[in-house]
Write a protein that holds these residues in place. Structure first.
Motif, short mmCIF file in Angstrom:
data_model
loop_
_atom_site.label_atom_id
_atom_site.label_comp_id
_atom_site.label_asym_id
_atom_site.label_seq_id
_atom_site.Cartn_x
_atom_site.Cartn_y
_atom_site.Cartn_z
N PRO A 86 0.80 -1.23 0.00
CA PRO A 86 0.00 0.00 0.00
C PRO A 86 0.83 1.28 0.00
CG PRO A 86 -0.87 -1.56 1.61
CD PRO A 86 0.43 -2.13 1.10
N ASP A 87 1.92 1.31 0.77
CA ASP A 87 2.73 2.52 0.83
C ASP A 87 3.48 2.78 -0.46
OD1 ASP A 87 1.90 3.23 3.39
OD2 ASP A 87 3.41 1.96 4.33
N LYS A 88 4.00 1.73 -1.09
CA LYS A 88 4.74 1.91 -2.33
C LYS A 88 3.83 2.23 -3.51
CE LYS A 88 8.56 -0.98 -0.88
NZ LYS A 88 9.24 -2.25 -1.00
N SER A 89 2.56 1.79 -3.45
CA SER A 89 1.64 2.03 -4.56
C SER A 89 1.00 3.41 -4.51
CB SER A 89 0.53 0.97 -4.56
OG SER A 89 -0.31 1.14 -3.43
N GLY A 90 1.10 4.10 -3.37
CA GLY A 90 0.52 5.43 -3.25
C GLY A 90 -0.87 5.45 -2.63
N ILE A 91 -1.43 4.29 -2.27
CA ILE A 91 -2.75 4.25 -1.66
C ILE A 91 -2.67 4.20 -0.14
CG2 ILE A 91 -3.08 1.73 -1.61
CD1 ILE A 91 -5.95 2.27 -2.64
N GLY A 92 -1.46 3.98 0.38
CA GLY A 92 -1.26 3.82 1.83
C GLY A 92 -1.63 5.05 2.62
N TYR A 93 -2.17 4.82 3.79
CA TYR A 93 -2.62 5.89 4.68
C TYR A 93 -1.46 6.79 5.14
CZ TYR A 93 -4.40 7.99 8.98
OH TYR A 93 -4.74 8.86 9.98
N LEU A 94 -0.31 6.20 5.35
CA LEU A 94 0.85 6.96 5.81
C LEU A 94 1.96 7.01 4.75
CD1 LEU A 94 0.97 5.56 9.46
CD2 LEU A 94 0.03 7.74 8.70
N SER A 95 1.58 6.85 3.50
CA SER A 95 2.54 6.80 2.41
C SER A 95 3.21 8.15 2.18
CB SER A 95 1.81 6.36 1.12
OG SER A 95 2.68 6.37 0.03
N ASP A 96 4.51 8.12 1.90
CA ASP A 96 5.24 9.34 1.57
C ASP A 96 4.90 9.84 0.17
OD1 ASP A 96 6.53 9.39 4.01
OD2 ASP A 96 8.26 8.26 3.27
N SER A 97 4.57 8.91 -0.72
CA SER A 97 4.27 9.27 -2.11
C SER A 97 2.80 8.97 -2.42
CB SER A 97 5.19 8.50 -3.06
OG SER A 97 5.01 7.11 -2.86
N GLU A 98 1.91 9.61 -1.68
CA GLU A 98 0.48 9.38 -1.82
C GLU A 98 -0.02 9.86 -3.19
OE1 GLU A 98 -2.56 9.50 1.63
OE2 GLU A 98 -2.59 11.49 0.70
N ASP A 99 -0.73 8.99 -3.89
CA ASP A 99 -1.35 9.30 -5.18
C ASP A 99 -2.72 9.94 -4.90
OD1 ASP A 99 -3.40 8.29 -7.35
OD2 ASP A 99 -1.43 8.32 -8.33
N ASP A 100 -3.00 11.10 -5.51
CA ASP A 100 -4.25 11.83 -5.22
C ASP A 100 -5.49 11.01 -5.53
OD1 ASP A 100 -2.85 14.03 -4.31
OD2 ASP A 100 -2.94 15.09 -6.23
N VAL A 101 -5.52 10.33 -6.68
CA VAL A 101 -6.69 9.54 -7.06
C VAL A 101 -6.86 8.35 -6.11
CG1 VAL A 101 -7.70 8.07 -8.87
CG2 VAL A 101 -6.65 10.27 -9.47
N LEU A 102 -5.77 7.63 -5.86
CA LEU A 102 -5.85 6.46 -4.99
C LEU A 102 -6.20 6.84 -3.55
CD1 LEU A 102 -2.86 4.28 -6.28
CD2 LEU A 102 -5.31 3.92 -6.67
N SER A 103 -5.71 7.97 -3.07
CA SER A 103 -6.04 8.37 -1.70
C SER A 103 -7.51 8.76 -1.59
CB SER A 103 -5.13 9.49 -1.21
OG SER A 103 -5.36 10.67 -1.93
N GLN A 104 -8.07 9.38 -2.63
CA GLN A 104 -9.50 9.71 -2.60
C GLN A 104 -10.35 8.44 -2.71
OE1 GLN A 104 -10.76 12.90 -1.95
NE2 GLN A 104 -12.49 11.56 -1.54
N LEU A 105 -9.90 7.48 -3.53
CA LEU A 105 -10.56 6.17 -3.61
C LEU A 105 -10.59 5.53 -2.23
CD1 LEU A 105 -11.62 3.73 -5.46
CD2 LEU A 105 -9.24 2.97 -5.39
N ARG A 106 -9.46 5.54 -1.54
CA ARG A 106 -9.34 4.96 -0.20
C ARG A 106 -10.30 5.62 0.77
NH1 ARG A 106 -4.36 6.95 1.62
NH2 ARG A 106 -5.58 8.62 2.52
N GLU A 107 -10.32 6.94 0.79
CA GLU A 107 -11.17 7.64 1.75
C GLU A 107 -12.65 7.48 1.45
OE1 GLU A 107 -10.13 8.77 4.70
OE2 GLU A 107 -8.26 7.87 3.99
N ASP A 108 -13.02 7.43 0.18
CA ASP A 108 -14.43 7.19 -0.17
C ASP A 108 -14.84 5.76 0.15
OD1 ASP A 108 -14.75 9.80 -0.93
OD2 ASP A 108 -14.63 9.41 -3.08
N PHE A 109 -13.92 4.81 0.03
CA PHE A 109 -14.20 3.42 0.43
C PHE A 109 -14.44 3.37 1.94
CE2 PHE A 109 -12.85 -1.01 1.39
CZ PHE A 109 -13.73 -1.69 0.54
N CYS A 110 -13.68 4.15 2.68
CA CYS A 110 -13.92 4.25 4.14
C CYS A 110 -15.33 4.75 4.41
CB CYS A 110 -12.93 5.23 4.78
SG CYS A 110 -11.25 4.67 4.86
N ASP A 111 -15.70 5.86 3.77
CA ASP A 111 -17.02 6.46 4.01
C ASP A 111 -18.16 5.54 3.57
OD1 ASP A 111 -15.87 8.79 4.99
OD2 ASP A 111 -16.06 9.87 3.09
#
Length: 158
Positions: A86-111
């Motif tokens: 998850p961290d290397k792909s950019g979807i990780g919650y604490l990732s240094d290289s967070e991908d904008d699309v994947l992070s929004q996908l993650r947060e909407d999946f949470c909601d």
């Protein structure tokens, strides 16, 4: 690569009292299991394929929206979408290289999904992938992860 379904099984016991005595705290876990149809998984047990690794910065959670839920979403989505770590792909919650699309996908999946779950649940990979396809299409994003391009047609289990 051929489509492979699996079941994500969340177990969140926390700290429970039994006969008046407190048991030690147990972290939430997400097991990846071989999918079974019907009451089979509850009656006869299941085949556990592996357990999703907790992130270093904290544990998994669901039934609310917070850091544990984001960590669980990152682990489930990265596994379901075949993204790898998850961290290397950019979807990780604490990732240094967070991908904008994947992070929004993650947060909407949470909601939409994880915040609605109770302590014990099962969720099929096919459900996660179909939810993800709908999420991308609602936003007009046509560049889909490879795991979303070869979904099999829906079939009823009779």
């Amino acid at each position: 690569m051929a489509y492979e379904d699996r079941t994500y099984h969340g177990i969140q016991d926390g700290q429970e009292k039994w006969r008046g005595e407190e048991e030690e705290w147990r972290p939430a876990r997400i097991l990846v299991e071989k999918p079974e149809f019907g009451p089979t998984e509850r009656t006869y047990g299941v085949t556990v394929l592996r357990e999703l690794a907790e992130p270093e910065g904290g544990g998994f959670g669901w039934g609310y929206n917070g850091g544990g839920t984001s960590a669980a979403a990152a682990a489930i989505l990265s596994d379901a979408l075949d993204l790898g770590d998850p961290d290397k792909s950019g979807i990780g919650y604490l990732s240094d290289s967070e991908d904008d699309v994947l992070s929004q996908l993650r947060e909407d999946f949470c909601d939409d999904v994880l915040s609605q779950l109770c302590d014990h649940w099962r969720l099929r990979r096919s459900v996660v992938l179909r939810w993800s396809v709908a999420w991308y299409l609602q936003r007009g994003i046509t560049d889909l992860p490879a795991a979303l391009t070869g979904l099999p047609p829906l079939q009823s289990q009779t």
